[in-house]
Design an enzyme around this catalytic site. Structure first.
Site, mmCIF file in Angstrom:
data_model
loop_
_atom_site.group_PDB
_atom_site.id
_atom_site.type_symbol
_atom_site.label_atom_id
_atom_site.label_comp_id
_atom_site.label_asym_id
_atom_site.label_seq_id
_atom_site.Cartn_x
_atom_site.Cartn_y
_atom_site.Cartn_z
ATOM 1 N N TYR A 1 -22.126 30.533 1.177
ATOM 2 C CA TYR A 1 -22.144 31.977 0.919
ATOM 3 C C TYR A 1 -21.064 32.677 1.740
ATOM 4 O O TYR A 1 -20.280 33.472 1.210
ATOM 5 C CB TYR A 1 -23.525 32.546 1.262
ATOM 6 C CG TYR A 1 -23.653 34.029 1.018
ATOM 7 C CD1 TYR A 1 -23.812 34.522 -0.277
ATOM 8 C CD2 TYR A 1 -23.624 34.937 2.076
ATOM 9 C CE1 TYR A 1 -23.935 35.889 -0.508
ATOM 10 C CE2 TYR A 1 -23.742 36.293 1.850
ATOM 11 C CZ TYR A 1 -23.902 36.770 0.560
ATOM 12 O OH TYR A 1 -24.015 38.115 0.327
ATOM 13 N N GLY B 1 -30.916 45.482 -7.816
ATOM 14 C CA GLY B 1 -30.259 45.530 -6.513
ATOM 15 C C GLY B 1 -29.054 46.453 -6.452
ATOM 16 O O GLY B 1 -29.041 47.538 -7.046
ATOM 17 N N ILE B 2 -28.023 46.013 -5.738
ATOM 18 C CA ILE B 2 -26.830 46.831 -5.532
ATOM 19 C C ILE B 2 -26.152 47.134 -6.861
ATOM 20 O O ILE B 2 -25.713 48.267 -7.104
ATOM 21 C CB ILE B 2 -25.856 46.122 -4.570
ATOM 22 C CG1 ILE B 2 -26.437 46.108 -3.155
ATOM 23 C CG2 ILE B 2 -24.489 46.800 -4.575
ATOM 24 C CD1 ILE B 2 -25.632 45.283 -2.158
ATOM 25 N N LYS C 1 -17.672 34.561 0.246
ATOM 26 C CA LYS C 1 -17.456 35.997 0.458
ATOM 27 C C LYS C 1 -16.164 36.246 1.237
ATOM 28 O O LYS C 1 -15.481 37.257 1.020
ATOM 29 C CB LYS C 1 -18.657 36.608 1.188
ATOM 30 C CG LYS C 1 -19.927 36.656 0.343
ATOM 31 C CD LYS C 1 -19.753 37.537 -0.883
ATOM 32 C CE LYS C 1 -21.041 37.718 -1.655
ATOM 33 N NZ LYS C 1 -20.908 38.651 -2.800
ATOM 34 N N ASN D 1 -19.843 42.425 -8.838
ATOM 35 C CA ASN D 1 -20.986 42.481 -7.932
ATOM 36 C C ASN D 1 -21.852 41.223 -7.981
ATOM 37 O O ASN D 1 -22.487 40.877 -6.989
ATOM 38 C CB ASN D 1 -21.852 43.700 -8.282
ATOM 39 C CG ASN D 1 -23.223 43.634 -7.634
ATOM 40 O OD1 ASN D 1 -23.380 43.865 -6.447
ATOM 41 N ND2 ASN D 1 -24.235 43.308 -8.428
ATOM 42 N N ILE E 1 -28.728 44.938 3.260
ATOM 43 C CA ILE E 1 -29.115 45.955 2.290
ATOM 44 C C ILE E 1 -30.424 45.505 1.646
ATOM 45 O O ILE E 1 -30.545 44.351 1.204
ATOM 46 C CB ILE E 1 -28.032 46.143 1.206
ATOM 47 C CG1 ILE E 1 -26.666 46.410 1.851
ATOM 48 C CG2 ILE E 1 -28.426 47.270 0.254
ATOM 49 C CD1 ILE E 1 -26.581 47.663 2.691
#
Length: 265
Positions: free
Chosen positions: A152, A17-18, A156, A81, A187
């Site tokens: 979540y 992923g990212i 964040k 991340n 994303i």
């Protein structure tokens, strides 16, 4: 000259992923990269592919961070991340009324505790040179409420605030350690696969999920990685405590749609 020459960069949750996109981008820019992931086999596989070092790292484990510090007592860049949504094991209630305390804590342990521990490690590791860059991956969900993903969103949002606290603390200490956050929107990473599926209706599902995004598409991990390269580089030397959204315009306001009369076939 590559923009990250001579920098040792550690990326958490970089097995896919990212995180993987950031690790690849950092390598292309000349950095010495350490790929870390709770799934040590994924970290090793990516490291072998891009010519990086690797380590297994459960970001919620203080012991794992201590082990990482013994291997790399100094670094120039850390990207926090690693993160989870809470839906990795399948659908479950994550709204404010029905979420369990155990599920709430599990999300915060990875997302928020992991970022706290990463920042704490990075400050110590960057004191060697008195300079460095910490990049925290928050989310568009950290800037708005998300009723179906309360833990979540809350985690964040806390990452966004902690980023600013770390930035101010480092400046107060006379350290040239910058701390900034990136806030991705939709994303296209493996995190979305359970919602997209692989059936014939996948394109329709994708379109529905980005219908409110002005650019009408998913972002790519490489587009987030490009912002991470900027923040890690000396080009961003005057940026700290900042937040950068990579969301296709979603947070700009009401979604923009071309009027029928203005469309071009």
């Amino acid at each position: 000259m590559a923009r990250l020459n001579g920098k040792l960069c550690i990326v958490t949750g970089a097995g896919r992923g990212i995180g993987a996109a950031i690790a690849r981008a950092f390598c292309r820019e000349g950095a010495a990269v350490v790929v870390t992931d709770k799934a040590a086999d994924r970290a090793a596989a990516l490291a072998g592919e891009i010519g990086a070092q690797h380590a297994g790292l459960d970001v919620a484990s203080e012991a794992d961070w201590a082990a990482l510090a013994r291997l790399w007592p100094a670094c120039d860049v850390l990207v926090n991340n690693a993160g989870i949504t809470g839906f990795e094991a399948g659908p479950r209630p994550h709204d404010p009324e029905h979420a369990t305390l155990a599920d709430w804590r599990a999300v915060h342990a990875v997302n928020l505790d992991g970022t706290f521990l990463g920042c704490r490690y990075a400050i110590g590791a960057m004191r060697v040179k008195g300079a460095g860059a910490i990049i925290n991956i928050s989310s568009r969900s950290g800037l708005v409420g998300i009723p179906a993903a309360a833990a979540y969103a809350a985690s964040k949002a806390a990452i966004r605030n902690h980023t600013k606290t770390v930035a101010l603390y480092c400046a107060e200490q006379g350290l040239n350690i910058r701390c900034n956050s990136i806030h991705p929107g939709a994303i296209l990473t493996p995190m979305w696969e359970p919602m997209l599926g692989d059936g014939p209706d996948r394109p329709a599902r994708m379109a529905a999920l980005v219908a409110d995004t002005p650019l009408r598409r998913f972002g790519q991990p490489e587009e987030v990685a490009a912002i991470a390269v900027l923040l890690a580089s000396d080009e961003a030397a005057y940026m700290t405590g900042a937040e950068l959204s990579v969301d296709g315009g979603l947070l700009a306001g009401s979604a923009a749609a071309p009027r029928a009369a203005d469309r071009r076939d």
